[in-house]
Design a protein around this motif. Structure first.
Motif, mmCIF file in Angstrom:
data_model
loop_
_atom_site.group_PDB
_atom_site.id
_atom_site.type_symbol
_atom_site.label_atom_id
_atom_site.label_comp_id
_atom_site.label_asym_id
_atom_site.label_seq_id
_atom_site.Cartn_x
_atom_site.Cartn_y
_atom_site.Cartn_z
ATOM 1 N N GLY A 185 -3.135 -4.994 10.773
ATOM 2 C CA GLY A 185 -2.855 -4.662 12.376
ATOM 3 C C GLY A 185 -1.252 -4.947 12.448
ATOM 4 N N SER A 186 -0.439 -5.226 11.498
ATOM 5 C CA SER A 186 0.605 -5.500 11.746
ATOM 6 C C SER A 186 1.464 -4.247 11.464
ATOM 7 C CB SER A 186 1.367 -6.470 10.539
ATOM 8 O OG SER A 186 2.805 -6.293 10.741
ATOM 9 N N TYR A 187 2.712 -3.826 12.370
ATOM 10 C CA TYR A 187 3.507 -2.594 11.792
ATOM 11 C C TYR A 187 4.918 -2.788 11.406
ATOM 12 C CZ TYR A 187 5.231 -4.027 16.300
ATOM 13 O OH TYR A 187 6.145 -4.600 17.367
ATOM 14 N N ARG A 188 4.819 -4.260 10.995
ATOM 15 C CA ARG A 188 6.261 -4.671 10.296
ATOM 16 C C ARG A 188 6.230 -4.378 8.907
ATOM 17 N NH1 ARG A 188 9.320 -8.156 13.397
ATOM 18 N NH2 ARG A 188 9.990 -9.152 11.392
ATOM 19 N N LEU A 189 6.751 -3.264 8.382
ATOM 20 C CA LEU A 189 6.563 -2.897 7.016
ATOM 21 C C LEU A 189 7.956 -3.002 6.265
ATOM 22 C CD1 LEU A 189 4.197 0.009 7.359
ATOM 23 C CD2 LEU A 189 3.790 -2.400 6.883
ATOM 24 N N THR A 190 7.959 -3.340 5.073
ATOM 25 C CA THR A 190 9.254 -2.995 4.178
ATOM 26 C C THR A 190 9.166 -1.933 3.313
ATOM 27 O OG1 THR A 190 9.709 -5.581 4.786
ATOM 28 C CG2 THR A 190 10.993 -4.347 2.891
ATOM 29 N N ARG A 191 9.810 -1.023 3.267
ATOM 30 C CA ARG A 191 10.093 0.050 2.034
ATOM 31 C C ARG A 191 10.297 -0.648 1.037
ATOM 32 N NH1 ARG A 191 13.426 4.228 5.544
ATOM 33 N NH2 ARG A 191 13.835 2.578 6.253
ATOM 34 N N LEU A 192 9.099 -0.212 -0.120
ATOM 35 C CA LEU A 192 9.417 -0.604 -1.724
ATOM 36 C C LEU A 192 9.884 0.402 -2.359
ATOM 37 C CD1 LEU A 192 6.328 -2.720 -2.064
ATOM 38 C CD2 LEU A 192 8.404 -3.738 -1.447
ATOM 39 N N PHE A 205 0.744 -1.410 -0.039
ATOM 40 C CA PHE A 205 -0.155 0.016 -0.112
ATOM 41 C C PHE A 205 0.886 1.335 0.106
ATOM 42 C CE2 PHE A 205 0.687 -1.409 4.138
ATOM 43 C CZ PHE A 205 0.975 -0.642 4.998
ATOM 44 N N ALA A 206 0.189 2.347 -0.385
ATOM 45 C CA ALA A 206 0.843 3.599 -0.444
ATOM 46 C C ALA A 206 0.825 4.363 1.090
ATOM 47 C CB ALA A 206 0.265 4.771 -1.234
ATOM 48 N N THR A 207 1.970 4.949 1.442
ATOM 49 C CA THR A 207 2.027 5.583 2.621
ATOM 50 C C THR A 207 3.248 6.521 2.519
ATOM 51 O OG1 THR A 207 2.650 5.288 4.959
ATOM 52 C CG2 THR A 207 3.742 3.706 3.348
ATOM 53 N N ASP A 208 2.905 7.474 3.436
ATOM 54 C CA ASP A 208 3.948 8.634 3.540
ATOM 55 C C ASP A 208 4.818 8.312 4.774
ATOM 56 O OD1 ASP A 208 3.041 10.166 1.379
ATOM 57 O OD2 ASP A 208 1.848 11.519 2.350
ATOM 58 N N THR A 209 4.578 7.490 5.631
ATOM 59 C CA THR A 209 5.317 7.338 6.698
ATOM 60 C C THR A 209 5.715 5.777 6.918
ATOM 61 O OG1 THR A 209 5.417 7.334 9.014
ATOM 62 C CG2 THR A 209 3.253 7.470 8.140
ATOM 63 N N LEU A 210 6.520 5.262 7.563
ATOM 64 C CA LEU A 210 7.031 4.031 7.592
ATOM 65 C C LEU A 210 6.331 3.526 9.261
ATOM 66 C CD1 LEU A 210 10.191 2.728 6.811
ATOM 67 C CD2 LEU A 210 8.252 2.052 5.778
ATOM 68 N N PHE A 211 5.780 4.458 9.886
ATOM 69 C CA PHE A 211 4.943 4.214 11.168
ATOM 70 C C PHE A 211 3.654 4.111 11.034
ATOM 71 C CE2 PHE A 211 8.805 7.073 11.992
ATOM 72 C CZ PHE A 211 9.454 5.985 12.647
ATOM 73 N N ALA A 212 3.252 3.526 9.752
ATOM 74 C CA ALA A 212 1.952 3.297 9.565
ATOM 75 C C ALA A 212 1.598 2.059 10.037
ATOM 76 C CB ALA A 212 1.628 3.364 7.783
ATOM 77 N N LEU A 213 0.413 1.510 9.871
ATOM 78 C CA LEU A 213 -0.345 0.258 10.130
ATOM 79 C C LEU A 213 -0.730 -0.347 9.143
ATOM 80 C CD1 LEU A 213 -2.155 0.216 13.695
ATOM 81 C CD2 LEU A 213 -0.234 -1.014 13.280
ATOM 82 N N CYS A 214 -0.494 -1.500 8.820
ATOM 83 C CA CYS A 214 -1.213 -2.335 7.833
ATOM 84 C C CYS A 214 -2.555 -2.682 8.228
ATOM 85 C CB CYS A 214 -0.542 -3.819 7.541
ATOM 86 S SG CYS A 214 -1.280 -4.884 6.275
ATOM 87 N N PRO A 215 -3.671 -2.540 7.323
ATOM 88 C CA PRO A 215 -5.039 -2.948 7.541
ATOM 89 C C PRO A 215 -5.118 -4.422 8.605
ATOM 90 C CG PRO A 215 -4.896 -2.173 5.411
ATOM 91 C CD PRO A 215 -3.406 -2.584 5.960
#
Ligand SMILES: [Zn+2]
Length: 112
Positions: free
Chosen positions: A89-96, A77-87
């Motif tokens: 509920g996880s906050y473990r995100l990898t920048r693409l 998903f698109a995001t302006d911050t890495l402190f976002a939550l996935c729908p």
């Protein structure tokens, strides 16, 4: 200001590429997750380019949307911050995408 140093580096890169020729236009790519404010770069640009081959050059900034992938469910998903939550509920995100800070193109003045 953080952006002043970044702008100075950009100007140095462009001057080197221009090899003494005058620069008419510089296009930058700035990612939403790069931590760099494009407004601040635009503000510094006029000051930093004074007396260089870039003096009077136009600055164009292409902002690149940030994208992340969830490590838990694989959603992107698109995001302006890495402190976002996935729908999910996880906050473990990898920048693409979105960490870019590149000189995309340089336009030189026509030789008179
Ligand atoms: Zn998820």
């Amino acid at each position: 200001m953080h952006e002043l140093g970044i702008t100075s580096s950009i100007v140095a890169i462009v001057e080197e590429a221009a090899k003494g020729r005058r620069v008419a236009r510089v296009t930058l790519e700035v990612g939403a997750l790069s931590g760099v404010m494009s407004e601040a770069i635009a503000f510094c640009f006029d000051v930093v380019t004074e007396g260089t081959a870039l003096e009077g050059a136009k600055l164009e900034i292409c902002e690149i949307e940030g994208r992340a992938r969830c490590d838990s469910c694989g959603a992107e998903f698109a995001t302006d911050t890495l402190f976002a939550l996935c729908p999910c509920g996880s906050y473990r995100l990898t920048r693409l995408r979105g960490e870019e800070l590149n000189v995309k193109s340089i336009e030189l003045m026509e030789a008179a």
